[in-house]
Design an enzyme around this catalytic site. Structure first.
Site, PDB file in Angstrom:
ATOM      1  N   TYR A 142       0.818  -1.218   0.000  1.00 44.17           N
ATOM      2  CA  TYR A 142       0.000   0.000   0.000  1.00 44.17           C
ATOM      3  C   TYR A 142       0.854   1.272   0.000  1.00 44.17           C
ATOM      4  CZ  TYR A 142      -4.011  -2.984   1.128  1.00 44.17           C
ATOM      5  OH  TYR A 142      -4.992  -3.952   1.111  1.00 44.17           O
ATOM      6  N   LYS A 192       3.366 -15.404   1.786  1.00 52.27           N
ATOM      7  CA  LYS A 192       3.249 -16.116   0.502  1.00 52.27           C
ATOM      8  C   LYS A 192       4.669 -16.426   0.045  1.00 52.27           C
ATOM      9  CE  LYS A 192       0.633 -17.552  -2.933  1.00 52.27           C
ATOM     10  NZ  LYS A 192      -0.275 -18.695  -2.788  1.00 52.27           N
ATOM     11  N   ASP A 224      -3.215 -18.073   1.259  1.00 51.17           N
ATOM     12  CA  ASP A 224      -4.409 -18.712   0.681  1.00 51.17           C
ATOM     13  C   ASP A 224      -4.932 -19.807   1.618  1.00 51.17           C
ATOM     14  OD1 ASP A 224      -1.943 -19.842   0.088  1.00 51.17           O
ATOM     15  OD2 ASP A 224      -2.524 -20.624  -1.862  1.00 51.17           O
ATOM     16  N   ASP A 248      -5.142  -6.860   5.872  1.00 45.25           N
ATOM     17  CA  ASP A 248      -6.359  -6.123   5.537  1.00 45.25           C
ATOM     18  C   ASP A 248      -7.488  -7.122   5.278  1.00 45.25           C
ATOM     19  OD1 ASP A 248      -8.162  -4.246   4.720  1.00 45.25           O
ATOM     20  OD2 ASP A 248      -7.026  -3.540   2.982  1.00 45.25           O
ATOM     21  N   ASP A 252     -10.556  -8.607   8.239  1.00 46.57           N
ATOM     22  CA  ASP A 252     -11.979  -8.444   7.948  1.00 46.57           C
ATOM     23  C   ASP A 252     -12.687  -9.788   7.859  1.00 46.57           C
ATOM     24  OD1 ASP A 252     -12.129  -5.747   8.062  1.00 46.57           O
ATOM     25  OD2 ASP A 252     -12.482  -5.405   5.928  1.00 46.57           O
TER      26      ASP A 252
END
Ligand code: NAD
Length: 357
Positions: A142, A192, A224, A248, A252
């Site tokens: 980001y 990852k 994943d 992020d 959530d």
């Protein structure tokens, strides 16, 4: 202990829920012989109305002078038409930056009493859920440079950069290990590393930090798989630590499976200085000023504050136990109401918790 706390009630239901949380904190402080000194500061829409600025300098100064900051929520339709840099949300991003908050702690806790609200099968959640996601907040894709657009082989292209240096990883890893030490001492680092070089460095540094915390059981998981495991069997996790992008999404996901947005607190922490404690929900303008808001996420944010800002675990537990008792006794605000339970308003819910401290 003497605690200096800056309150930022903000907009919508913010003032109602912060009032209830303060009442509970006063009760806890009284019981354990602590003193609390409050200051109050403007942020978001109310700050725009008073000063034309969602984050006045005075607010930043008041926050920096405190030991911890409690935020209600910001935003609402009244300010939705303002340009981006004058919007209430800008105040929130600004204060996170000004306080150097690089870690976001998001517990996804489902009290067994509310398991009907959960989106997962009853046999998975009969004992509730209790997972904490620690997300890196100020680095990663980001914020990485370079970022931009160009034309490649005659086609429009766009790019972002995912980058972490070892120090950024080390500080969030340490914070996550510390959080695990206050819980069940199990930490899962999510990355990852099978694909991303950034993740390989992340894993390397997390392994190095692990040597400082021999009591904590460390595991690694690809993102994943972590997304799947969170819905398959959330209770295999205690604390999850991960970068900005993965955090992020996972924080959530972990929150939404509990089914109760009005129940979830959060903390944003920096290397030193005050942390910011707030419910994860917004300002709920649809029910603002109607004594309908659920104050429990804000009350539980106070519990997080006591645990992380002041290292007062016992006091934090007293709050969490009081909340659970109220739920066990069948009291519910509208957002978590079920048949056969007693519907109460925001003020009554706050009082019920305070009475059980
Ligand atoms: P929201 O979280 O405010 O509300 C979503 C739904 O959940 C609404 O129906 C609301 O009534 C309900 N709800 C939320 N908190 C509740 C509580 N404590 N008790 C009972 N019901 C509750 O999200 P939204 O409607 O998307 O956003 C409303 C405003 O809040 C917008 O201006 C948005 O930008 C802002 N917002 C602020 C924050 C923050 O301050 N951290 C976070 C998210 C959204």
């Amino acid at each position: 202990m003497k605690m200096k706390i800056c309150l930022m009630p903000g907009d919508g239901i913010g003032p109602e829920i912060v009032e209830q949380a303060v009442m509970v904190l006063d009760k806890v402080a009284d019981k354990f012989g602590h003193t609390v000194e409050y200051t109050e500061a403007l942020i978001g829409g109310v700050a725009i109305d008073a000063t034309k600025n969602p984050l006045p300098d005075e607010t930043v100064a008041k926050c920096k002078a405190a030991d911890a900051v409690l935020l209600g929520a910001v935003g609402g339709p009244k300010w939705d038409t303002l340009p981006g840099d004058q919007r209430p949300e800008k105040g929130l991003l600004g204060i996170r930056k000004a306080l150097g908050l690089f870690a976001n702690l998001r517990p996804a806790k489902l009290f067994p009493e509310l398991s009907k609200a959960c989106f997962l099968r009853p046999d998975i959640v009969q004992d509730g859920i209790d997972v904490m996601v620690v997300r890196e907040l100020t680095g990663g894709i980001y914020f990485g440079q370079p970022v931009g657009r160009d034309v490649r082989d005659g086609k429009r292209a766009a790019f972002n950069t995912m980058v972490y240096d070892e120090e950024e990883v080390r500080r969030i890893a340490r914070l996550a290990f510390e959080a695990a030490m206050k819980r069940e001492k199990r930490l899962c680092s999510v990355d990852k590393a099978n694909v991303l070089e950034v993740s390989r460095l992340w894993r390397e540094v997390v392994e190095e930090v692990a040597k400082e915390y021999p009591e904590v059981e460390l595991s690694h998981m690809y993102v994943d798989n972590a997304a799947m495991q969170l819905v398959r069997n959330p209770n295999q996790f205690d604390v999850i630590v991960t970068g900005n992008l993965f955090g992020d999404i996972l924080s959530d996901e972990a929150a939404v499976i509990t089914g109760s947005i009005g129940m979830l607190p959060s903390a944003s922490l920096g290397a030193s200085g005050p942390g910011l404690y707030e419910p994860i929900h917004g300002s709920a303008p649809d029910i603002a000023g109607q004594n309908k808001a659920n104050p429990l996420a804000t009350i539980l944010s106070i519990a997080m504050m006591l645990r992380y800002a002041f290292d007062l675990s016992k006091e934090a537990e007293v709050i969490e136990t009081a909340v659970q008792k109220v739920l066990q006794e069948g009291y519910r605000t509208g957002d978590i109401m079920e048949e056969g339970k007693s519907l109460v308003g925001c003020n009554t819910m706050g009082n019920l918790v305070a009475e059980r401290i």
